[in-house]
Write a protein that holds these residues in place. Structure first.
Motif, PDB file in Angstrom:
ATOM      1  N   ASP A   3       0.815  -1.209   0.000  1.00 35.19           N
ATOM      2  CA  ASP A   3       0.000   0.000   0.000  1.00 35.19           C
ATOM      3  C   ASP A   3       0.847   1.256   0.000  1.00 35.19           C
ATOM      4  O   ASP A   3       0.448   2.281  -0.530  1.00 35.19           O
ATOM      5  N   SER A  24       4.992   6.622  -2.558  1.00 34.91           N
ATOM      6  CA  SER A  24       3.688   6.538  -3.200  1.00 34.91           C
ATOM      7  C   SER A  24       2.780   5.658  -2.367  1.00 34.91           C
ATOM      8  O   SER A  24       3.236   4.687  -1.757  1.00 34.91           O
ATOM      9  N   GLN A  25       1.486   5.988  -2.361  1.00 34.12           N
ATOM     10  CA  GLN A  25       0.529   5.179  -1.594  1.00 34.12           C
ATOM     11  C   GLN A  25      -0.757   4.965  -2.384  1.00 34.12           C
ATOM     12  O   GLN A  25      -1.165   5.825  -3.155  1.00 34.12           O
ATOM     13  N   THR A  26      -1.326   3.801  -2.173  1.00 36.17           N
ATOM     14  CA  THR A  26      -2.583   3.448  -2.828  1.00 36.17           C
ATOM     15  C   THR A  26      -3.708   3.316  -1.808  1.00 36.17           C
ATOM     16  O   THR A  26      -4.767   2.759  -2.113  1.00 36.17           O
ATOM     17  N   LYS A  27      -3.495   3.812  -0.604  1.00 33.62           N
ATOM     18  CA  LYS A  27      -4.496   3.685   0.456  1.00 33.62           C
ATOM     19  C   LYS A  27      -5.553   4.779   0.381  1.00 33.62           C
ATOM     20  O   LYS A  27      -6.550   4.713   1.099  1.00 33.62           O
ATOM     21  N   ALA A  72      -1.338  11.015  -3.675  1.00 36.72           N
ATOM     22  CA  ALA A  72      -0.664   9.732  -3.484  1.00 36.72           C
ATOM     23  C   ALA A  72       0.850   9.821  -3.436  1.00 36.72           C
ATOM     24  O   ALA A  72       1.508   8.807  -3.217  1.00 36.72           O
TER      25      ALA A  72
END
Lengths: 116, 110
Positions: A3, A24-27, A72
């Motif tokens: 994540d 980078s984050q996908t949460k 993100a």
């Protein structure tokens, strides 16, 4: 897939070089943080951002700068690296939702930076 | 004086032992009390989360908060080699920032 991702995972550089660490984050979280970890000192906050237009200095911001390119993405830069910036660097995210969930922070795997 | 103090250890115990990890703090504004576990070469992960004085239990783990004494603890019962890690206390206010202790390195040997 993770994540919260950080690149690079390891970096060796020389004194005076400019370095950028990326997160980078996908949460889908609004809040992002940069910490450094040194033996015996725990995690110390460098910068944090509560949304794309919000940047705040943390406990140890001298020698560092950040950029929040999107919800993100949050990058940490060392404009002119020095040996005492050798450390483990972590990016973290948290939710803006309020209540207990807004306090839990989710960490990336870390970047090990060595400045010679 | 640091806002959060944690004994860095290291702590080495035999398998099956009860482990006690502790932090003290000075800022009364802290409202949230967490314990993170960090394995070698990994990022910290949340282990326990409390926001009131008293005990909270989750399996072999118990988090204890004493706001009057500004003292928090994490107890691990029947410790296992897989519990070997660095444990960090983290305290938060309503502003969404956390202040971490120095971390305690724990080794549980078979």
């Amino acid at each position: 897939d993770a994540d919260v991702t950080q690149t690079p995972r390891n970096r060796i550089t020389k004194t005076g070089k400019r370095i950028m660490l990326e997160c980078s984050q996908t949460k889908g979280h609004d809040r992002m943080y940069w910490y450094r970890q040194d033996p015996g000192l725990g995690l110390r906050l460098i910068y944090y951002s509560f949304d794309v237009k919000d940047i705040n200095k943390g406990e140890i911001s001298d020698g560092y700068s950040v950029s929040r390119q999107a919800q993100a993405k949050f990058s940490l830069s060392l404009e002119s690296a020095i040996p005492n910036q050798t450390a483990l660097y972590f990016c973290a995210t948290s939710d803006l939702g309020g209540g207990e969930s807004s306090n839990e922070q989710f960490f990336g795997p870390g970047t090990r930076l060595t400045v010679l | 004086q640091k806002e959060v103090e944690q004994d860095p250890g290291p702590l080495s115990v035999p398998e099956g032992a009860i482990v006690s990890l502790n932090c003290t703090y000075s800022n009364s504004a802290f409202q949230y009390f967490m314990w993170y576990r960090q394995y070698s070469r990994k990022g910290p992960e949340l282990l326990m989360y409390t926001y009131s004085s008293g005990n909270k239990e989750d399996g072999r783990f118990t988090a204890q908060v004493d706001k009057s004494s500004k003292y928090i603890s994490l107890f691990i019962r029947d410790s296992q080699p897989s519990d070997s890690a660095t444990y960090l206390c983290a305290l938060g206010t309503s502003y969404g920032k956390l202040t971490f202790g120095q971390g305690t390195i724990l080794t549980v040997h078979p």
